[in-house]
Design a protein around this motif. Structure first.
Motif, PDB file in Angstrom:
ATOM      1  N   GLN A  42      -3.085   1.270  -1.185  1.00 30.00           N
ATOM      2  CA  GLN A  42      -3.331   0.138  -1.641  1.00 30.00           C
ATOM      3  C   GLN A  42      -2.336  -0.600  -2.042  1.00 30.00           C
ATOM      4  OE1 GLN A  42      -6.689   0.244  -0.820  1.00 30.00           O
ATOM      5  NE2 GLN A  42      -6.489  -1.880  -1.566  1.00 30.00           N
ATOM      6  N   TRP A  43      -1.466  -0.435  -2.832  1.00 27.66           N
ATOM      7  CA  TRP A  43      -0.890  -1.588  -3.114  1.00 27.66           C
ATOM      8  C   TRP A  43       0.292  -1.763  -2.422  1.00 27.66           C
ATOM      9  CZ3 TRP A  43       4.810  -1.366  -3.342  1.00 27.66           C
ATOM     10  CH2 TRP A  43       5.487  -2.114  -4.118  1.00 27.66           C
ATOM     11  N   GLU A  44       0.397  -1.653  -1.547  1.00 27.41           N
ATOM     12  CA  GLU A  44       2.001  -1.649   0.018  1.00 27.41           C
ATOM     13  C   GLU A  44       0.526  -2.332   1.003  1.00 27.41           C
ATOM     14  OE1 GLU A  44       3.027   1.415   2.480  1.00 27.41           O
ATOM     15  OE2 GLU A  44       4.825   0.378   2.781  1.00 27.41           O
ATOM     16  N   ALA A  45      -0.918  -2.423   0.885  1.00 27.54           N
ATOM     17  CA  ALA A  45      -1.326  -2.791   1.755  1.00 27.54           C
ATOM     18  C   ALA A  45      -1.518  -4.541   0.856  1.00 27.54           C
ATOM     19  CB  ALA A  45      -2.864  -3.227   2.250  1.00 27.54           C
ATOM     20  N   ASP A  46      -1.788  -4.348  -0.154  1.00 31.72           N
ATOM     21  CA  ASP A  46      -2.080  -5.404  -1.015  1.00 31.72           C
ATOM     22  C   ASP A  46      -1.040  -6.508  -1.989  1.00 31.72           C
ATOM     23  OD1 ASP A  46      -4.800  -4.468  -1.562  1.00 31.72           O
ATOM     24  OD2 ASP A  46      -4.425  -4.068  -4.072  1.00 31.72           O
ATOM     25  N   ARG A  47       0.002  -5.630  -1.322  1.00 30.18           N
ATOM     26  CA  ARG A  47       1.309  -6.446  -0.901  1.00 30.18           C
ATOM     27  C   ARG A  47       0.966  -7.995  -0.080  1.00 30.18           C
ATOM     28  NH1 ARG A  47       6.439  -5.769   0.154  1.00 30.18           N
ATOM     29  NH2 ARG A  47       6.671  -3.465   1.029  1.00 30.18           N
ATOM     30  N   LYS A  48       1.153  -6.536   1.572  1.00 34.38           N
ATOM     31  CA  LYS A  48       1.327  -7.317   2.301  1.00 34.38           C
ATOM     32  C   LYS A  48       0.548  -8.892   2.602  1.00 34.38           C
ATOM     33  CE  LYS A  48       1.272  -6.050   7.576  1.00 34.38           C
ATOM     34  NZ  LYS A  48       1.000  -5.186   7.912  1.00 34.38           N
ATOM     35  N   ALA A  49      -0.822  -8.093   2.312  1.00 36.29           N
ATOM     36  CA  ALA A  49      -1.750  -9.459   2.352  1.00 36.29           C
ATOM     37  C   ALA A  49      -1.018 -11.015   1.156  1.00 36.29           C
ATOM     38  CB  ALA A  49      -3.340  -8.540   2.093  1.00 36.29           C
ATOM     39  N   ARG A  50      -0.983 -10.295   0.237  1.00 41.41           N
ATOM     40  CA  ARG A  50      -0.294 -11.301  -0.770  1.00 41.41           C
ATOM     41  C   ARG A  50       0.854 -12.038  -0.055  1.00 41.41           C
ATOM     42  NH1 ARG A  50      -0.760  -7.513  -4.423  1.00 41.41           N
ATOM     43  NH2 ARG A  50       1.243  -7.498  -5.440  1.00 41.41           N
TER      44      ARG A  50
END
Length: 73
Positions: A42-50
């Motif tokens: 989830q953290w990696e997906a959020d970072r990618k989206a940001r």
């Protein structure tokens, strides 16, 4: 003590108890590991989206500052 028709002495009981405790320990470890893997995904997906939002914002800023392009403006 008798379990399933088998008589256990103190040493066998201690082995059985320690194996059950080890099983409980590994179940806890597995749960924490799965929770960490879900959190990291989830953290990696959020970072990618940001990051993609930042890149899109930079592109729109660059497009606004360029002005007219080409022979027709």
């Amino acid at each position: 003590m008798t379990l399933f028709g088998q008589t256990f002495d103190a040493q066998q009981m201690m082995g059985l108890v320690s194996m059950l405790l080890l099983l409980a320990f590994w179940i806890m470890v597995l749960g924490r590991e799965r929770r960490y893997a879900r959190w990291f995904s989830q953290w990696e997906a959020d970072r990618k989206a940001r990051r993609q939002a930042e890149i899109a914002g930079e592109r729109s800023d660059q497009d606004q500052h360029r002005g007219p392009r080409g022979p027709w403006g």
